[in-house]
Design a protein around this motif. Structure first.
Motif, PDB file in Angstrom:
ATOM      1  N   PRO A   1       0.812  -1.219   0.000  1.00 50.90           N
ATOM      2  CA  PRO A   1       0.000   0.000   0.000  1.00 50.90           C
ATOM      3  C   PRO A   1       0.847   1.270   0.000  1.00 50.90           C
ATOM      4  O   PRO A   1       0.490   2.253  -0.655  1.00 50.90           O
ATOM      5  CB  PRO A   1      -0.827  -0.139   1.277  1.00 50.90           C
ATOM      6  N   ALA A   2       1.974   1.233   0.689  1.00 53.87           N
ATOM      7  CA  ALA A   2       2.839   2.406   0.713  1.00 53.87           C
ATOM      8  C   ALA A   2       3.406   2.705  -0.675  1.00 53.87           C
ATOM      9  O   ALA A   2       3.476   3.871  -1.106  1.00 53.87           O
ATOM     10  CB  ALA A   2       3.982   2.196   1.712  1.00 53.87           C
ATOM     11  N   ALA A   3       3.798   1.661  -1.400  1.00 54.58           N
ATOM     12  CA  ALA A   3       4.314   1.864  -2.754  1.00 54.58           C
ATOM     13  C   ALA A   3       3.233   2.402  -3.671  1.00 54.58           C
ATOM     14  O   ALA A   3       3.503   3.244  -4.549  1.00 54.58           O
ATOM     15  CB  ALA A   3       4.862   0.539  -3.295  1.00 54.58           C
ATOM     16  N   VAL A   4       1.992   1.956  -3.484  1.00 51.33           N
ATOM     17  CA  VAL A   4       0.886   2.457  -4.285  1.00 51.33           C
ATOM     18  C   VAL A   4       0.653   3.932  -4.003  1.00 51.33           C
ATOM     19  O   VAL A   4       0.471   4.734  -4.924  1.00 51.33           O
ATOM     20  CB  VAL A   4      -0.390   1.633  -4.011  1.00 51.33           C
ATOM     21  N   ARG A   5       0.625   4.313  -2.743  1.00 50.97           N
ATOM     22  CA  ARG A   5       0.412   5.730  -2.398  1.00 50.97           C
ATOM     23  C   ARG A   5       1.494   6.607  -3.009  1.00 50.97           C
ATOM     24  O   ARG A   5       1.199   7.691  -3.545  1.00 50.97           O
ATOM     25  CB  ARG A   5       0.365   5.890  -0.877  1.00 50.97           C
TER      26      ARG A   5
ATOM     27  N   ALA B   1      -8.327   5.716  -1.995  1.00 44.94           N
ATOM     28  CA  ALA B   1      -9.012   4.629  -2.681  1.00 44.94           C
ATOM     29  C   ALA B   1      -8.016   3.599  -3.210  1.00 44.94           C
ATOM     30  O   ALA B   1      -8.223   2.386  -3.073  1.00 44.94           O
ATOM     31  CB  ALA B   1      -9.862   5.181  -3.817  1.00 44.94           C
ATOM     32  N   ALA B   2      -6.944   4.064  -3.835  1.00 44.30           N
ATOM     33  CA  ALA B   2      -5.948   3.152  -4.386  1.00 44.30           C
ATOM     34  C   ALA B   2      -5.327   2.292  -3.288  1.00 44.30           C
ATOM     35  O   ALA B   2      -5.186   1.071  -3.429  1.00 44.30           O
ATOM     36  CB  ALA B   2      -4.871   3.951  -5.115  1.00 44.30           C
ATOM     37  N   SER B   3      -4.960   2.932  -2.173  1.00 43.46           N
ATOM     38  CA  SER B   3      -4.362   2.197  -1.066  1.00 43.46           C
ATOM     39  C   SER B   3      -5.341   1.186  -0.485  1.00 43.46           C
ATOM     40  O   SER B   3      -4.975   0.046  -0.172  1.00 43.46           O
ATOM     41  CB  SER B   3      -3.913   3.185   0.015  1.00 43.46           C
ATOM     42  N   GLU B   4      -6.595   1.591  -0.360  1.00 47.87           N
ATOM     43  CA  GLU B   4      -7.603   0.724   0.252  1.00 47.87           C
ATOM     44  C   GLU B   4      -7.887  -0.514  -0.599  1.00 47.87           C
ATOM     45  O   GLU B   4      -7.934  -1.631  -0.084  1.00 47.87           O
ATOM     46  CB  GLU B   4      -8.894   1.513   0.460  1.00 47.87           C
ATOM     47  N   ILE B   5      -8.079  -0.324  -1.908  1.00 43.31           N
ATOM     48  CA  ILE B   5      -8.443  -1.487  -2.713  1.00 43.31           C
ATOM     49  C   ILE B   5      -7.252  -2.417  -2.937  1.00 43.31           C
ATOM     50  O   ILE B   5      -7.424  -3.627  -3.082  1.00 43.31           O
ATOM     51  CB  ILE B   5      -9.108  -1.078  -4.046  1.00 43.31           C
TER      52      ILE B   5
ATOM     53  N   THR C   1     -17.722  -4.190   8.321  1.00 41.62           N
ATOM     54  CA  THR C   1     -16.982  -2.961   8.069  1.00 41.62           C
ATOM     55  C   THR C   1     -16.032  -2.576   9.186  1.00 41.62           C
ATOM     56  O   THR C   1     -15.449  -1.512   9.153  1.00 41.62           O
ATOM     57  CB  THR C   1     -17.953  -1.793   7.818  1.00 41.62           C
ATOM     58  N   ARG C   2     -15.889  -3.428  10.183  1.00 39.63           N
ATOM     59  CA  ARG C   2     -14.859  -3.151  11.183  1.00 39.63           C
ATOM     60  C   ARG C   2     -13.462  -3.382  10.597  1.00 39.63           C
ATOM     61  O   ARG C   2     -12.487  -2.959  11.178  1.00 39.63           O
ATOM     62  CB  ARG C   2     -15.067  -4.045  12.408  1.00 39.63           C
ATOM     63  N   THR C   3     -13.410  -4.074   9.441  1.00 37.32           N
ATOM     64  CA  THR C   3     -12.106  -4.319   8.820  1.00 37.32           C
ATOM     65  C   THR C   3     -12.109  -3.731   7.422  1.00 37.32           C
ATOM     66  O   THR C   3     -12.313  -2.544   7.239  1.00 37.32           O
ATOM     67  CB  THR C   3     -11.804  -5.829   8.811  1.00 37.32           C
ATOM     68  N   ALA C   4     -11.907  -4.566   6.428  1.00 44.56           N
ATOM     69  CA  ALA C   4     -11.759  -4.044   5.071  1.00 44.56           C
ATOM     70  C   ALA C   4     -13.028  -3.399   4.552  1.00 44.56           C
ATOM     71  O   ALA C   4     -12.981  -2.465   3.765  1.00 44.56           O
ATOM     72  CB  ALA C   4     -11.333  -5.177   4.136  1.00 44.56           C
ATOM     73  N   GLY C   5     -14.189  -3.897   4.981  1.00 45.16           N
ATOM     74  CA  GLY C   5     -15.437  -3.377   4.453  1.00 45.16           C
ATOM     75  C   GLY C   5     -15.671  -1.917   4.745  1.00 45.16           C
ATOM     76  O   GLY C   5     -16.356  -1.229   3.976  1.00 45.16           O
TER      77      GLY C   5
ATOM     78  N   TRP D   1     -16.695   0.966   1.958  1.00 48.98           N
ATOM     79  CA  TRP D   1     -17.876   1.819   2.112  1.00 48.98           C
ATOM     80  C   TRP D   1     -17.492   3.298   2.041  1.00 48.98           C
ATOM     81  O   TRP D   1     -18.177   4.100   1.403  1.00 48.98           O
ATOM     82  CB  TRP D   1     -18.572   1.509   3.433  1.00 48.98           C
ATOM     83  N   ILE D   2     -16.374   3.665   2.661  1.00 49.70           N
ATOM     84  CA  ILE D   2     -15.932   5.068   2.631  1.00 49.70           C
ATOM     85  C   ILE D   2     -15.639   5.508   1.203  1.00 49.70           C
ATOM     86  O   ILE D   2     -16.041   6.595   0.775  1.00 49.70           O
ATOM     87  CB  ILE D   2     -14.703   5.275   3.543  1.00 49.70           C
ATOM     88  N   LEU D   3     -14.953   4.688   0.429  1.00 48.36           N
ATOM     89  CA  LEU D   3     -14.639   5.129  -0.937  1.00 48.36           C
ATOM     90  C   LEU D   3     -15.889   5.151  -1.813  1.00 48.36           C
ATOM     91  O   LEU D   3     -15.973   5.940  -2.759  1.00 48.36           O
ATOM     92  CB  LEU D   3     -13.507   4.314  -1.551  1.00 48.36           C
ATOM     93  N   HIS D   4     -16.894   4.338  -1.494  1.00 48.98           N
ATOM     94  CA  HIS D   4     -18.178   4.435  -2.195  1.00 48.98           C
ATOM     95  C   HIS D   4     -18.882   5.759  -1.895  1.00 48.98           C
ATOM     96  O   HIS D   4     -19.738   6.205  -2.668  1.00 48.98           O
ATOM     97  CB  HIS D   4     -19.104   3.278  -1.791  1.00 48.98           C
TER      98      HIS D   4
END
Length: 308
Positions: A192-196, A219-223, A270-274, A278-281
């Motif tokens: 994720p750091a490399a993506v950011r 969004a990029a880091s999250e997905i 949504t306590r984890t990845a979900g 939801w935030i990026l949606h």
């Protein structure tokens, strides 16, 4: 009525629209039921003119109410919950759900029409979703048939829909027009750091606002995080951009989330990845998810709605 009575109406003229919609609204008003209209500008004008300006209807700007599916769900749940707590025995609503005939991509709105069968089920709600057959694409009408349990007709009937089923899972994959060119960034199994870092460098020459730039990096880091954590390697990250818009995709070899509500509501997952999904949606201009020949892909557009 208890539960959600999810109904569609297919019409081919303005008069046919009014023949279906006006009695629906007037029936709610006569019964003292909260009645909400969130239509496109044309249909709102038709209904205002037919019903009269001071008629007790609550009008919501359709473009605002249907900006994003996750926002529409959250806003409607707040509104319906308030009516239900106030003792409303039934709530009526008419909404023009966006689609390509109205200049809006369909993917996540197809998921919305499927998801609300579940997420509005706790409310005493009668929802009418009209679709203009003059402008609605055939593939959208096919999804509409699969996601609405009832059909309203111009002759005044309210019929069970034989085509209704819960088979609409995640939306079909529709590549963005920017993807016709070569990606500016391609990474395989990146952190994720490399993506950011790569995203920040790639969008430096765009005219994105600070908020949009933050959204696309998040969004990029999250997905990518979701793909690495829940998907099947390899995880492929790609980015395209023009002067004002950025598209990112993440593809892995897994089947994607099994929950059809993923990203649309803050479910227990949504306590984890979900939660991030939801935030990026609720922040990005367009999000689509689906399975293709090369695996499961999440596509995000920031700086304007997705284009095909």
């Amino acid at each position: 009525m208890t539960g959600f009575y999810h109904q569609t109406a297919l019409y081919g003229s303005d008069d046919e629209f009014l023949t279906i919609a006006v009695p629906f609204v007037e029936g709610g008003l006569r019964a003292g039921q909260p009645t909400v209209i969130a239509c496109a500008e044309k249909n709102t004008t038709l209904l205002r003119d037919a019903l009269g300006r001071d008629n007790g209807v609550t009008y919501l700007p359709g473009a605002d109410q249907y900006a994003r599916p996750a926002d529409a769900i959250a806003n409607y749940r707040d509104l319906f919950g308030a009516y239900a707590r106030a003792g409303a025995p039934q709530i009526r609503t008419i909404g023009d759900v966006p689609h390509p005939g109205l200049g809006v991509p369909w993917d996540w709105w197809g998921r919305y029409e499927n998801a609300i069968n579940q997420v509005y089920a706790e409310f005493p709600l009668w929802g009418l979703c009209p679709y203009d057959t003059r402008i609605t694409p055939a593939e959208v009408l096919a999804d509409v048939a699969r996601t609405h349990e009832y059909i309203a007709t111009a002759s005044g009937e309210h019929l069970p829909n034989a085509d209704f089923g819960n088979g609409l899972a995640l939306s079909r994959l529709v590549p963005d027009v920017l993807e016709r060119g070569s990606p500016l960034v391609t990474l395989i199994d990146p952190t994720p750091a490399a993506v950011r870092e790569a995203v920040n460098a790639a969008i430096g020459g765009t005219s994105l606002s600070d908020d949009d730039a933050h959204d696309v990096v998040y969004a990029a880091s999250e997905i990518v995080t979701n793909g690495l954590t829940h998907g099947v390697a390899p995880v492929l990250f790609r980015l395209w951009a023009d002067a004002s818009r950025v598209v990112v995709t993440v593809t892995d070899r897994g089947p994607g989330p099994s929950d059809p509500l993923a990203g649309l509501v803050p479910t227990t997952a949504t306590r984890t990845a979900g939660l991030g999904l939801w935030i990026l949606h609720r922040t990005c201009d367009y999000v689509s998810m689906g399975l293709g020949d090369d695996g499961f892909t999440v596509r995000v557009s920031v700086g304007g709605p997705g284009q095909t």
